[in-house]
Write a protein that holds these residues in place. Structure first.
Motif, PDB file in Angstrom:
ATOM      1  N   SER A 186       0.816  -1.218   0.000  1.00 42.19           N
ATOM      2  CA  SER A 186       0.000   0.000   0.000  1.00 42.19           C
ATOM      3  C   SER A 186       0.850   1.267   0.000  1.00 42.19           C
ATOM      4  O   SER A 186       0.304   2.365  -0.051  1.00 42.19           O
ATOM      5  CB  SER A 186      -0.910   0.005   1.224  1.00 42.19           C
ATOM      6  OG  SER A 186      -0.154   0.337   2.375  1.00 42.19           O
ATOM      7  N   VAL A 199       3.759   0.350  -8.699  1.00 42.00           N
ATOM      8  CA  VAL A 199       2.300   0.396  -8.734  1.00 42.00           C
ATOM      9  C   VAL A 199       1.889   1.238  -9.935  1.00 42.00           C
ATOM     10  O   VAL A 199       2.426   2.341 -10.137  1.00 42.00           O
ATOM     11  CB  VAL A 199       1.714   0.991  -7.435  1.00 42.00           C
ATOM     12  CG1 VAL A 199       0.180   0.972  -7.487  1.00 42.00           C
ATOM     13  CG2 VAL A 199       2.187   0.223  -6.203  1.00 42.00           C
ATOM     14  N   ARG A 237      -0.984   7.660  -3.089  1.00 39.22           N
ATOM     15  CA  ARG A 237      -1.994   6.820  -2.424  1.00 39.22           C
ATOM     16  C   ARG A 237      -3.385   7.425  -2.502  1.00 39.22           C
ATOM     17  O   ARG A 237      -4.355   6.731  -2.791  1.00 39.22           O
ATOM     18  CB  ARG A 237      -1.652   6.684  -0.935  1.00 39.22           C
ATOM     19  CG  ARG A 237      -0.725   5.588  -0.594  1.00 39.22           C
ATOM     20  CD  ARG A 237      -0.803   5.281   0.893  1.00 39.22           C
ATOM     21  NE  ARG A 237      -0.487   6.384   1.769  1.00 39.22           N
ATOM     22  CZ  ARG A 237       0.746   6.743   2.110  1.00 39.22           C
ATOM     23  NH1 ARG A 237       1.785   6.083   1.661  1.00 39.22           N
ATOM     24  NH2 ARG A 237       0.945   7.750   2.928  1.00 39.22           N
ATOM     25  N   GLN A 267      -4.575   6.976  -6.099  1.00 35.62           N
ATOM     26  CA  GLN A 267      -4.473   5.695  -6.825  1.00 35.62           C
ATOM     27  C   GLN A 267      -4.929   4.466  -6.027  1.00 35.62           C
ATOM     28  O   GLN A 267      -5.207   3.431  -6.625  1.00 35.62           O
ATOM     29  CB  GLN A 267      -3.016   5.442  -7.229  1.00 35.62           C
ATOM     30  CG  GLN A 267      -2.471   6.433  -8.226  1.00 35.62           C
ATOM     31  CD  GLN A 267      -2.947   6.151  -9.627  1.00 35.62           C
ATOM     32  OE1 GLN A 267      -3.132   4.992 -10.001  1.00 35.62           O
ATOM     33  NE2 GLN A 267      -3.182   7.181 -10.391  1.00 35.62           N
ATOM     34  N   ILE A 268      -4.925   4.570  -4.697  1.00 35.13           N
ATOM     35  CA  ILE A 268      -5.188   3.374  -3.895  1.00 35.13           C
ATOM     36  C   ILE A 268      -6.333   3.636  -2.923  1.00 35.13           C
ATOM     37  O   ILE A 268      -6.353   4.668  -2.253  1.00 35.13           O
ATOM     38  CB  ILE A 268      -3.923   2.950  -3.101  1.00 35.13           C
ATOM     39  CG1 ILE A 268      -2.736   2.757  -4.056  1.00 35.13           C
ATOM     40  CG2 ILE A 268      -4.177   1.654  -2.341  1.00 35.13           C
ATOM     41  CD1 ILE A 268      -1.438   2.365  -3.361  1.00 35.13           C
ATOM     42  N   PRO A 275      -9.778   4.947  -7.394  1.00 38.34           N
ATOM     43  CA  PRO A 275      -8.436   4.377  -7.346  1.00 38.34           C
ATOM     44  C   PRO A 275      -8.286   3.253  -8.364  1.00 38.34           C
ATOM     45  O   PRO A 275      -9.257   2.547  -8.651  1.00 38.34           O
ATOM     46  CB  PRO A 275      -8.345   3.816  -5.918  1.00 38.34           C
ATOM     47  CG  PRO A 275      -9.764   3.479  -5.573  1.00 38.34           C
ATOM     48  CD  PRO A 275     -10.587   4.541  -6.224  1.00 38.34           C
ATOM     49  N   ILE A 331      -6.338   0.766  -7.760  1.00 37.44           N
ATOM     50  CA  ILE A 331      -6.189  -0.438  -6.931  1.00 37.44           C
ATOM     51  C   ILE A 331      -6.966  -0.265  -5.633  1.00 37.44           C
ATOM     52  O   ILE A 331      -6.901   0.799  -5.004  1.00 37.44           O
ATOM     53  CB  ILE A 331      -4.722  -0.713  -6.569  1.00 37.44           C
ATOM     54  CG1 ILE A 331      -3.879  -0.810  -7.835  1.00 37.44           C
ATOM     55  CG2 ILE A 331      -4.586  -1.977  -5.734  1.00 37.44           C
ATOM     56  CD1 ILE A 331      -2.502  -1.383  -7.604  1.00 37.44           C
ATOM     57  N   MET A 378      -7.291  -2.047  -1.922  1.00 38.16           N
ATOM     58  CA  MET A 378      -6.677  -3.028  -1.033  1.00 38.16           C
ATOM     59  C   MET A 378      -7.543  -3.203   0.206  1.00 38.16           C
ATOM     60  O   MET A 378      -8.039  -2.221   0.763  1.00 38.16           O
ATOM     61  CB  MET A 378      -5.280  -2.558  -0.617  1.00 38.16           C
ATOM     62  CG  MET A 378      -4.331  -2.473  -1.788  1.00 38.16           C
ATOM     63  SD  MET A 378      -2.644  -2.218  -1.231  1.00 38.16           S
ATOM     64  CE  MET A 378      -1.837  -2.035  -2.829  1.00 38.16           C
TER      65      MET A 378
END
Ligand SMILES: Nc1ncnc2c1ncn2[C@@H]1O[C@H](COP(=O)(O)OP(=O)(O)O)[C@@H](O)[C@H]1O
Ligand SMILES: [Mg+2]
Length: 229
Positions: A56, A68, A85, A88-89, A165, A167, A169
């Protein structure tokens, strides 16, 4: 690195120094494809949460390489990583960490307000759209603390999705849910991967959940023991 790869872990090694030095991750390498729905499994203490924290980008105290969305994360500054982050996450945890006094709507809006790329009105409209997709439109104005566990977890998912995002998680995102709500969360992830091409990487100890993912990577004692070819 191929454009279809969402995340690449290259020989990730990590030690903890307290209470004494011990190696928790022992050389972990794998690629995750864009749009893949991946489960990370393994016994308690095998290193799943530690690995997810590295993937992450929140933990930078490791050896090895992390890419990533085609960008090298290793070596970036904390500020660069925080900005990466936020856009994107998306994260979903077992305990949702919503702000209890804030409405469901406001909780979902927060990461987008922080990102500051859109007007408040635009963000509110998009947050409402996510809440609607997750069947929460009529709960939007309630304080998060007044919602059921399953509703709160869906609000947390909406919050994770607000900045679109690439991705998502999760660390045991269904760990606190009954089987019906677990299925709801599974179906949401399945749909995001299939219809929007978002990549899902989630730790789970639920065997049914894992079996229905695209791929299962199993950790044991800080190593991958299956799921990587
Ligand atoms: N901050 C920490 N300091 C020292 N040891 C830790 C820390 N966090 C986790 N560990 C240890 O690292 C190992 C892996 O933990 P963790 O990644 O949480 O496993 P899992 O999520 O698979 O249950 C365990 O032995 C755990 O006790
Ligand atoms: Mg864990």
């Amino acid at each position: 690195m191929s454009a279809t790869i969402a995340l690449r872990a290259e020989n990730i090694i990590k030690y903890f120094d307290q209470p004494e030095r011990f190696q928790v991750l022992k050389g972990i390498s794998f690629d995750v494809q864009k749009g893949e729905f991946l489960a990370l499994v393994g016994k308690s203490g095998s290193g799943k949460s530690t690995l997810l924290y590295v993937l992450s980008t929140m933990d930078t105290d490791y050896e090895g390489g992390l890419h990533v969305s085609g960008e090298k994360m290793t070596g970036k500054t904390q500020n660069e990583l925080a900005a990466f982050r936020n856009s994107q996450i998306g994260f979903v945890f077992q305990f949702h960490y919503l702000l209890p006094e804030f409405t469901a709507l406001h909780n979902v809006m927060l990461p987008a307000l922080k990102l500051g790329r859109k007007s408040r009105a635009q963000i509110e409209e998009e947050a409402m759209a996510h809440l609607s997709t997750l069947d929460l439109r009529d709960q939007a104005m309630k304080a998060a603390s007044k919602l059921s566990g399953g509703q709160q977890q869906r609000v947390a998912i909406a919050r994770a999705l607000i900045n679109e995002p690439s991705i998502i998680m999760g660390d045991e995102p269904t760990g606190n849910l009954d089987s019906r709500n677990t299925q709801v969360v599974f179906d949401i992830f399945r749909g995001l991967a299939r219809e929007k091409g978002q990549t899902i990487i989630t730790v789970t100890h639920d065997e049914d959940f894992a079996r229905n993912c695209d791929r299962v990577i199993e950790l044991s004692d800080g190593r991958v023991i299956s799921g990587v070819h």
